[in-house]
Design a protein around this motif. Structure first.
Motif, PDB file in Angstrom:
ATOM      1  N   LEU A  17     -28.495  13.493 -21.842  1.00 56.87           N
ATOM      2  CA  LEU A  17     -29.740  13.592 -21.083  1.00 56.87           C
ATOM      3  C   LEU A  17     -29.442  13.722 -19.591  1.00 56.87           C
ATOM      4  N   GLU A  18     -28.449  12.975 -19.118  1.00 60.69           N
ATOM      5  CA  GLU A  18     -28.045  13.074 -17.711  1.00 60.69           C
ATOM      6  C   GLU A  18     -27.435  14.437 -17.411  1.00 60.69           C
ATOM      7  N   LEU A  19     -26.646  14.982 -18.346  1.00 57.85           N
ATOM      8  CA  LEU A  19     -26.064  16.305 -18.158  1.00 57.85           C
ATOM      9  C   LEU A  19     -27.164  17.345 -17.977  1.00 57.85           C
ATOM     10  N   ASN A  25     -30.480  20.439 -11.909  1.00 56.40           N
ATOM     11  CA  ASN A  25     -30.603  20.181 -10.474  1.00 56.40           C
ATOM     12  C   ASN A  25     -29.564  20.976  -9.695  1.00 56.40           C
ATOM     13  N   PHE A  26     -28.348  21.015 -10.231  1.00 58.58           N
ATOM     14  CA  PHE A  26     -27.271  21.782  -9.598  1.00 58.58           C
ATOM     15  C   PHE A  26     -27.651  23.259  -9.533  1.00 58.58           C
ATOM     16  N   ALA A  27     -28.137  23.791 -10.650  1.00 60.79           N
ATOM     17  CA  ALA A  27     -28.529  25.206 -10.700  1.00 60.79           C
ATOM     18  C   ALA A  27     -29.687  25.479  -9.739  1.00 60.79           C
ATOM     19  N   GLY A  28     -30.632  24.561  -9.652  1.00 60.05           N
ATOM     20  CA  GLY A  28     -31.744  24.724  -8.714  1.00 60.05           C
ATOM     21  C   GLY A  28     -31.264  24.767  -7.273  1.00 60.05           C
ATOM     22  N   GLY A 117     -24.747  22.554 -21.515  1.00 60.09           N
ATOM     23  CA  GLY A 117     -24.880  22.976 -20.123  1.00 60.09           C
ATOM     24  C   GLY A 117     -25.144  24.462 -20.002  1.00 60.09           C
ATOM     25  N   PHE A 118     -24.431  25.250 -20.802  1.00 63.24           N
ATOM     26  CA  PHE A 118     -24.619  26.700 -20.783  1.00 63.24           C
ATOM     27  C   PHE A 118     -26.046  27.084 -21.164  1.00 63.24           C
ATOM     28  N   LEU A 119     -26.565  26.481 -22.227  1.00 64.40           N
ATOM     29  CA  LEU A 119     -27.922  26.823 -22.670  1.00 64.40           C
ATOM     30  C   LEU A 119     -28.969  26.390 -21.642  1.00 64.40           C
ATOM     31  N   ILE A 148     -22.422  29.681 -11.747  1.00 62.69           N
ATOM     32  CA  ILE A 148     -23.026  28.340 -11.766  1.00 62.69           C
ATOM     33  C   ILE A 148     -22.222  27.418 -12.672  1.00 62.69           C
ATOM     34  N   MET A 149     -21.862  27.904 -13.854  1.00 59.47           N
ATOM     35  CA  MET A 149     -21.080  27.082 -14.788  1.00 59.47           C
ATOM     36  C   MET A 149     -19.730  26.711 -14.173  1.00 59.47           C
ATOM     37  N   HIS A 150     -19.088  27.667 -13.525  1.00 57.66           N
ATOM     38  CA  HIS A 150     -17.787  27.426 -12.891  1.00 57.66           C
ATOM     39  C   HIS A 150     -17.923  26.414 -11.754  1.00 57.66           C
ATOM     40  N   ALA A 151     -18.926  26.626 -10.901  1.00 60.08           N
ATOM     41  CA  ALA A 151     -19.123  25.733  -9.764  1.00 60.08           C
ATOM     42  C   ALA A 151     -19.441  24.309 -10.222  1.00 60.08           C
ATOM     43  N   TYR A 152     -20.150  24.194 -11.336  1.00 55.66           N
ATOM     44  CA  TYR A 152     -20.483  22.859 -11.873  1.00 55.66           C
ATOM     45  C   TYR A 152     -19.281  22.219 -12.553  1.00 55.66           C
TER      46      TYR A 152
END
Length: 156
Positions: A17-19, A25-28, A117-119, A148-152
């Motif tokens: 749930l936290e992920l 939030n990171f993507a936003g 995370g990807f979905l 985004i996935m890489h940066a996260y």
């Protein structure tokens, strides 16, 4: 961003749930969305997402993620920028099948967390107007998704 996460499975771990919350939030922030942006995410099983897919998309099978974007921007309304910043901007709803997350993670040979995370990111980009039906759209969406996935830190 204001993100509401609903667990219809009643099985999601606190970490998952936290992920969901953290990566969205990171993507936003990555897309530089306003702080007043809001969306919801519902985690569900295949049977529930199958019903939604059939009812709203006329596709009679379960799927991994469904995005329902809300496009309520009205160009005719002129308002003070401070007032506009206070009004929430709801971009829509994501529905994610946890069964598909597990199936696809196993099939692709990566973690459940990476697939979840990807979905989230994939559906989130759809809520923000990105698509992949045409080659030109793919050329915008897929590299951004990967960035985004890489940066996260959830790359393959």
């Amino acid at each position: 961003m204001d993100i509401q996460v609903f667990d219809h499975t009643e099985e999601a771990s606190k970490e998952h749930l936290e992920l969901v919350n953290n990566i969205l939030n990171f993507a936003g922030n990555y897309l530089k969305l306003a702080d007043n942006t809001e969306l919801s995410v519902t985690l569900m099983h295949n049977d529930e997402i199958h019903k939604i897919n059939r009812e709203y998309r006329n596709v009679d099978r379960a799927t991994d993620v469904i995005s329902f974007a809300i496009n309520d921007e009205d160009e005719d309304i002129i308002m003070d920028p401070e007032m506009a910043a206070e009004i929430p901007n709801n971009i829509g709803d994501l529905m994610i099948s946890v069964d598909k997350v597990a199936e696809q993670a196993e099939f692709l040979g990566h973690s459940y967390e990476r697939e979840l995370g990807f979905l989230c990111v994939h559906g989130f980009l759809h809520l923000n107007g990105y698509d992949h039906m045409q080659k030109a759209d793919q050329e915008k969406m897929f590299p951004l998704q990967k960035e985004i996935m890489h940066a996260y830190g959830l790359e393959r």
